[in-house]
Design a protein around this motif. Structure first.
Motif, PDB file in Angstrom:
ATOM      1  N   ARG A 124       0.834  -1.194   0.000  1.00 28.96           N
ATOM      2  CA  ARG A 124       0.000   0.000   0.000  1.00 28.96           C
ATOM      3  C   ARG A 124       0.872   1.249   0.000  1.00 28.96           C
ATOM      4  O   ARG A 124       2.020   1.228   0.437  1.00 28.96           O
ATOM      5  CB  ARG A 124      -0.922   0.003   1.225  1.00 28.96           C
ATOM      6  CG  ARG A 124      -1.841  -1.215   1.289  1.00 28.96           C
ATOM      7  CD  ARG A 124      -2.662  -1.224   2.569  1.00 28.96           C
ATOM      8  NE  ARG A 124      -3.598  -0.107   2.615  1.00 28.96           N
ATOM      9  CZ  ARG A 124      -4.802  -0.105   2.047  1.00 28.96           C
ATOM     10  NH1 ARG A 124      -5.210  -1.190   1.386  1.00 28.96           N
ATOM     11  NH2 ARG A 124      -5.588   0.924   2.141  1.00 28.96           N
ATOM     12  N   SER A 125       0.307   2.340  -0.486  1.00 26.18           N
ATOM     13  CA  SER A 125       1.036   3.604  -0.539  1.00 26.18           C
ATOM     14  C   SER A 125       1.312   4.118   0.870  1.00 26.18           C
ATOM     15  O   SER A 125       0.570   3.822   1.813  1.00 26.18           O
ATOM     16  CB  SER A 125       0.240   4.644  -1.331  1.00 26.18           C
ATOM     17  OG  SER A 125      -1.035   4.842  -0.746  1.00 26.18           O
ATOM     18  N   PRO A 126       2.378   4.895   1.053  1.00 27.90           N
ATOM     19  CA  PRO A 126       2.762   5.337   2.401  1.00 27.90           C
ATOM     20  C   PRO A 126       1.911   6.490   2.902  1.00 27.90           C
ATOM     21  O   PRO A 126       1.334   7.259   2.114  1.00 27.90           O
ATOM     22  CB  PRO A 126       4.214   5.786   2.198  1.00 27.90           C
ATOM     23  CG  PRO A 126       4.247   6.273   0.784  1.00 27.90           C
ATOM     24  CD  PRO A 126       3.332   5.347   0.024  1.00 27.90           C
ATOM     25  N   GLY A 168      -3.993   0.887  -5.140  1.00 23.93           N
ATOM     26  CA  GLY A 168      -4.347   1.559  -6.386  1.00 23.93           C
ATOM     27  C   GLY A 168      -3.979   3.019  -6.434  1.00 23.93           C
ATOM     28  O   GLY A 168      -4.682   3.821  -7.063  1.00 23.93           O
ATOM     29  N   ARG A 169      -2.871   3.383  -5.826  1.00 19.90           N
ATOM     30  CA  ARG A 169      -2.440   4.776  -5.850  1.00 19.90           C
ATOM     31  C   ARG A 169      -1.083   4.902  -6.531  1.00 19.90           C
ATOM     32  O   ARG A 169      -0.298   3.955  -6.568  1.00 19.90           O
ATOM     33  CB  ARG A 169      -2.367   5.343  -4.433  1.00 19.90           C
ATOM     34  CG  ARG A 169      -3.722   5.423  -3.750  1.00 19.90           C
ATOM     35  CD  ARG A 169      -3.619   6.087  -2.389  1.00 19.90           C
ATOM     36  NE  ARG A 169      -4.918   6.228  -1.759  1.00 19.90           N
ATOM     37  CZ  ARG A 169      -5.118   6.793  -0.586  1.00 19.90           C
ATOM     38  NH1 ARG A 169      -4.090   7.267   0.109  1.00 19.90           N
ATOM     39  NH2 ARG A 169      -6.329   6.882  -0.082  1.00 19.90           N
ATOM     40  N   THR A 170      -0.824   6.091  -7.055  1.00 15.29           N
ATOM     41  CA  THR A 170       0.442   6.377  -7.716  1.00 15.29           C
ATOM     42  C   THR A 170       1.088   7.588  -7.063  1.00 15.29           C
ATOM     43  O   THR A 170       0.423   8.603  -6.830  1.00 15.29           O
ATOM     44  CB  THR A 170       0.231   6.652  -9.218  1.00 15.29           C
ATOM     45  OG1 THR A 170      -0.328   5.481  -9.833  1.00 15.29           O
ATOM     46  CG2 THR A 170       1.546   6.980  -9.906  1.00 15.29           C
ATOM     47  N   LEU A 171       2.360   7.462  -6.748  1.00 13.95           N
ATOM     48  CA  LEU A 171       3.130   8.554  -6.158  1.00 13.95           C
ATOM     49  C   LEU A 171       4.151   9.017  -7.184  1.00 13.95           C
ATOM     50  O   LEU A 171       4.925   8.206  -7.695  1.00 13.95           O
ATOM     51  CB  LEU A 171       3.830   8.073  -4.888  1.00 13.95           C
ATOM     52  CG  LEU A 171       4.809   9.039  -4.212  1.00 13.95           C
ATOM     53  CD1 LEU A 171       4.090  10.291  -3.736  1.00 13.95           C
ATOM     54  CD2 LEU A 171       5.506   8.341  -3.032  1.00 13.95           C
ATOM     55  N   THR A 172       4.137  10.314  -7.519  1.00 13.62           N
ATOM     56  CA  THR A 172       5.081  10.847  -8.493  1.00 13.62           C
ATOM     57  C   THR A 172       5.907  11.961  -7.862  1.00 13.62           C
ATOM     58  O   THR A 172       5.454  12.655  -6.945  1.00 13.62           O
ATOM     59  CB  THR A 172       4.369  11.392  -9.747  1.00 13.62           C
ATOM     60  OG1 THR A 172       3.497  12.457  -9.367  1.00 13.62           O
ATOM     61  CG2 THR A 172       3.568  10.301 -10.439  1.00 13.62           C
ATOM     62  N   VAL A 213       4.183   2.996  -8.369  1.00 12.77           N
ATOM     63  CA  VAL A 213       2.845   2.482  -8.640  1.00 12.77           C
ATOM     64  C   VAL A 213       2.499   1.469  -7.545  1.00 12.77           C
ATOM     65  O   VAL A 213       3.079   0.379  -7.493  1.00 12.77           O
ATOM     66  CB  VAL A 213       2.783   1.822 -10.033  1.00 12.77           C
ATOM     67  CG1 VAL A 213       1.382   1.268 -10.303  1.00 12.77           C
ATOM     68  CG2 VAL A 213       3.175   2.827 -11.117  1.00 12.77           C
ATOM     69  N   TYR A 214       1.581   1.837  -6.665  1.00 14.60           N
ATOM     70  CA  TYR A 214       1.209   0.993  -5.532  1.00 14.60           C
ATOM     71  C   TYR A 214      -0.022   0.162  -5.883  1.00 14.60           C
ATOM     72  O   TYR A 214      -1.145   0.671  -5.942  1.00 14.60           O
ATOM     73  CB  TYR A 214       0.935   1.845  -4.294  1.00 14.60           C
ATOM     74  CG  TYR A 214       2.191   2.436  -3.690  1.00 14.60           C
ATOM     75  CD1 TYR A 214       2.957   1.706  -2.787  1.00 14.60           C
ATOM     76  CD2 TYR A 214       2.629   3.705  -4.054  1.00 14.60           C
ATOM     77  CE1 TYR A 214       4.122   2.233  -2.244  1.00 14.60           C
ATOM     78  CE2 TYR A 214       3.790   4.244  -3.521  1.00 14.60           C
ATOM     79  CZ  TYR A 214       4.536   3.501  -2.618  1.00 14.60           C
ATOM     80  OH  TYR A 214       5.692   4.031  -2.096  1.00 14.60           O
TER      81      TYR A 214
END
Length: 291
Positions: A175-177, A215-219, A210-211
């Motif tokens: 999962r995203s942080p 379902g999240r994306t960190l750029t 790409v998490y």
């Protein structure tokens, strides 16, 4: 921090690979920041670790996504990705028979494979692979800094725009942080960006995580000044590692992550005793920096 067995060039043997010069990798650098003794066990003692379901699942999903781009653009569908999973699992199991020991039985394995399939489905909600033509995948990058420190790492995917702008992409099956941990999550991507910049003289335009877990994306769009600072931080970190190696003192650092550590039986914080520090392992570690 050292990374000596990550990828043997075609035609080389495992024995030759073992003799390669040691290098700083993002995973071992993070190990030292988390716990110097953990770093020692992995990079110097090279103690065996049992496979974990989370790590092996990540490897499996990564292998499917890598091979998905071998297909023609129109064939990069979710159905095609799901069809790749079983043969990739068989290949992984053949290469590492011990992974079967992770499961208590057929039902446990089936549930694990279902989780992997769910992660692949999630990927198609985040990207349309039929519209992407990566310049490289699972790319081994190696470069030596002006200080003589050798860096080495693998980039999941590199995209290059028509104007030459580079995007580095890394897949994460977790999962995203939380926002407070974003900077820590970007450590690996800044590491890759620094290597590519020093190799080619151009700062990557975008770093993308790409998490698949949520379902999240960190750029992040790095700046040259940021990578200069990061390079200095890496050099300072290496001096700490080299100092610990020369003194033989790799202190344990307890945290909530200790619950997942495979080395508690060797850790003084849990009543264990580390094995004798191998002199050859220390000597190899110190080849990270050219004299």
């Amino acid at each position: 921090m050292t990374d000596t067995t990550v990828a043997a060039p075609a035609g080389t043997t495992a024995e030759h690979e073992e003799r390669r010069r040691a290098a700083v990798s993002p995973s071992r650098a993070k190990d030292f920041l988390q716990c110097p003794l953990l770093f020692r066990f992995r990079a110097i003692d090279r103690l065996p670790e049992p496979p974990s379901q989370a790590a092996v699942k990540g490897s499996l999903v990564h292998s499917v996504l890598e091979r998905l781009f071998d297909l023609p653009a129109a064939g990069r569908t979710e159905e095609a990705a799901q069809e790749l999973l079983d043969p990739q699992w068989e290949a992984l199991r053949t290469d590492r028979p011990d992974v079967v020991e992770m499961f208590s039985g057929a039902e446990d394995l089936a549930a694990w494979l279902a989780e992997a399939r769910s992660l692949l489905s999630q990927y198609f909600r985040l990207e349309n692979p039929s519209r992407l033509e990566p310049a490289d995948r699972e790319m081994l990058v190696e470069t030596e800094l002006a200080s003589g420190i050798l860096l080495r790492g693998f980039v999941d995917r590199m995209d290059v725009a028509p104007n030459g702008a580079v995007r580095l992409v890394d897949y994460k099956t977790g999962r995203s942080p939380h926002p407070r941990y974003v900077d820590e999550a970007l450590f690996q991507m800044r590491f890759y960006a620094l290597m590519l910049w020093r190799l080619h003289g151009r700062v990557p335009a975008r770093l993308q995580l790409v998490y698949l877990g949520d379902g999240r994306t960190l750029t992040h769009d790095p700046a040259e000044e940021e990578l200069v600072t990061f390079e200095r931080d890496l050099e300072a970190l290496w001096q700490r590692v080299a100092g610990a190696a020369r003194s033989g003192r790799f202190e344990p650092r307890t945290s909530r992550l200790c619950s997942w550590c495979s080395f508690q039986q060797h850790c003084p914080s849990f009543g264990g005793e580390p094995p004798e520090l191998p002199a050859d392992g220390v000597a190899h570690l110190l080849t990270v920096q050219a004299v």
